[in-house]
Write an enzyme that holds these catalytic residues in place. Structure first.
Site, PDB file in Angstrom:
ATOM      1  N   ASP A 112     -27.440 -21.503   7.564  1.00 37.05           N
ATOM      2  CA  ASP A 112     -26.713 -22.690   8.009  1.00 37.05           C
ATOM      3  C   ASP A 112     -25.794 -23.248   6.919  1.00 37.05           C
ATOM      4  O   ASP A 112     -24.703 -23.736   7.213  1.00 37.05           O
ATOM      5  CB  ASP A 112     -27.698 -23.773   8.446  1.00 37.05           C
ATOM      6  CG  ASP A 112     -28.371 -23.435   9.771  1.00 37.05           C
ATOM      7  OD1 ASP A 112     -27.816 -22.583  10.498  1.00 37.05           O
ATOM      8  OD2 ASP A 112     -29.445 -24.001  10.050  1.00 37.05           O
ATOM      9  N   CYS A 113     -26.236 -23.182   5.666  1.00 39.76           N
ATOM     10  CA  CYS A 113     -25.384 -23.722   4.597  1.00 39.76           C
ATOM     11  C   CYS A 113     -24.477 -22.660   3.973  1.00 39.76           C
ATOM     12  O   CYS A 113     -23.576 -22.988   3.195  1.00 39.76           O
ATOM     13  CB  CYS A 113     -26.217 -24.417   3.519  1.00 39.76           C
ATOM     14  SG  CYS A 113     -27.603 -23.470   2.916  1.00 39.76           S
ATOM     15  N   TYR A 114     -24.726 -21.389   4.293  1.00 40.22           N
ATOM     16  CA  TYR A 114     -23.866 -20.302   3.816  1.00 40.22           C
ATOM     17  C   TYR A 114     -23.494 -19.418   5.014  1.00 40.22           C
ATOM     18  O   TYR A 114     -24.052 -18.332   5.203  1.00 40.22           O
ATOM     19  CB  TYR A 114     -24.571 -19.475   2.744  1.00 40.22           C
ATOM     20  CG  TYR A 114     -24.862 -20.242   1.477  1.00 40.22           C
ATOM     21  CD1 TYR A 114     -23.840 -20.561   0.592  1.00 40.22           C
ATOM     22  CD2 TYR A 114     -26.154 -20.668   1.184  1.00 40.22           C
ATOM     23  CE1 TYR A 114     -24.097 -21.270  -0.570  1.00 40.22           C
ATOM     24  CE2 TYR A 114     -26.424 -21.386   0.027  1.00 40.22           C
ATOM     25  CZ  TYR A 114     -25.394 -21.684  -0.850  1.00 40.22           C
ATOM     26  OH  TYR A 114     -25.644 -22.397  -1.993  1.00 40.22           O
TER      27      TYR A 114
END
Length: 398
Positions: free
Chosen positions: A141-143
């Site tokens: 989700d963050c990458y």
């Protein structure tokens, strides 16, 4: 006669320090003796330029948009380790170019690129040349990014520093081949039937042979590394100070090693060069210089050591075992003469280290100190002289 490091650094700052290379010290001691030299000289510089394959570089790329968490990466086709920070990489000097499935045989025959490795990538980055980067990411989700390709250079990356787990062997071996076929080794080609002998340590000008007990070198020691400023960070891997020693305290074979670090962005590609050993693989030729403060006469006495007082074991690589038979010990004076005698046979010798460039490292470091550009540091901790060397004698067959 006693000096302090603070007194020496004050003279360096005033450009009044008297600095001699290890070679110059040895000649001067022969002329006037240890006591007089200790009165005259403030700093002694040592140097080597030799293959150091246990080297590599840390690189931080900076984040992409959208961000990527790199888990596989290649720099000019050479794989870099990416199993820590999202865009942090470590490229090892001896890692080789990876080719696509089925291409290896063709590449071997058609292009010298197969001989390219991490050492060449590091050299090119230091020289300011562009490097192709290809990365595959772990999507989270963050990458969210899955892949990334670009061209990087020294100027387009954040941190870029050498971090070398094992450099500066305190002595090493002499390689020979008593077998019937040519062998390709980390010392280069060894001709059959004792056709040649190769040694890698530069002998009496080598840094750690001038400080055999590591009394002046420790964690935090500032050094010349690849044409820039570096530091000793820890004992090196395969550090073996308990090696047998002569009465002059120098080891009779591989002994102490050091782990080194330095900012690659400030280095010079003259002193960091990728190389390749036929049928063995890539490596890195690296210039390293260590300065020794003349705190007392003992420092000068240790640095007065001559090649005739240093020995290395002659090891037969034709026996494919961890512990190989030896043909005894030979002095560095004999090795540098170009010929040694092994079981009655006259054998050619050759150094793997560049004697000329090893001297030039010591000379350049000397100039830095004389010009007030390089001061000496007190180690914050000593390097262990009690470390044993553990082999892997247990194995499991599958």
């Amino acid at each position: 006669m006693m000096r302090t490091l603070a007194e020496i650094n004050e003279k360096i700052g005033q450009q009044k320090a008297v600095v001699l290379t290890a070679s110059e010290i040895k000649a001067r001691v022969a002329e006037v003796g240890v006591t007089q030299v200790a009165k005259e000289v403030d700093v002694i510089t040592t140097g080597t330029f030799e293959p150091m394959e246990s080297s590599g570089a840390i690189i931080n790329l900076g984040h992409t948009d959208p961000p990527i968490k790199i888990r596989r990466c290649w720099l000019d086709g050479v794989p870099a380790y990416s199993g820590f920070g999202a865009v942090d990489l470590y490229i090892g000097a001896s890692c080789t170019v990876e080719t696509k499935d089925g291409e290896e045989a063709r590449v071997r025959k058609t292009t010298p690129k197969f001989k390219r490795g991490g050492g060449h990538v590091i050299e090119d980055l230091i020289a300011g040349k562009p490097i192709q980067l290809r990365a595959e990411g772990q999507v989270t989700d963050c990458y969210p990014r899955a892949s990334f390709e670009t061209t990087i250079s020294r100027e387009t990356i954040n941190q870029f520093y050498l971090f070398n787990p094992r450099n500066l062997y305190q002595n090493f071996i002499v390689g020979v081949n008593g077998g019937e076929r040519q062998l390709f080794t980390y010392l280069g080609p060894l001709q059959p039937r004792l056709g040649n002998a190769v040694f890698s340590n530069p002998g009496a000008i080598s840094p750690l042979l001038n400080d055999p007990k590591l009394q002046l070198v420790g964690i935090g020691t500032r050094i010349f590394l690849g044409g820039g400023v570096g530091y000793v960070t820890w004992e090196g891997t395969q550090h073996f100070p308990l090696q047998k020693r002569l009465p002059n305290d120098t080891p009779i074979g591989p002994a102490a090693t050091l782990a080194l670090i330095g900012d690659a962005k400030s280095m010079d590609a003259r002193w960091v060069r990728g190389c390749y050993f036929k049928n063995y693989g890539p490596s890195l030729m690296l210039g390293v210089g260590v300065p020794y403060p003349v705190l007392n006469e003992e420092v000068v006495a240790r640095c007065a050591i001559q090649d005739k007082e240093l020995v290395a074991p002659i090891v037969d690589f034709s026996i494919p075992r961890r512990v190989r038979p030896t043909f005894g010990l030979v002095s560095y004076a004999q090795l540098k003469s170009g010929r040694i005698t092994i079981e009655g046979k006259n054998v050619r010798t050759a150094p793997l280290a560049s004697m000329y460039l090893s001297l030039q490292v010591a000379i350049e470091l000397k100039q830095w100190i004389e010009e007030g550009k390089f001061t000496l540091t007190e180690p914050v901790a000593s390097i262990s002289m009690e470390r044993s060397f553990l082999p892997q004698d247990r194995w499991t067959e599958f």
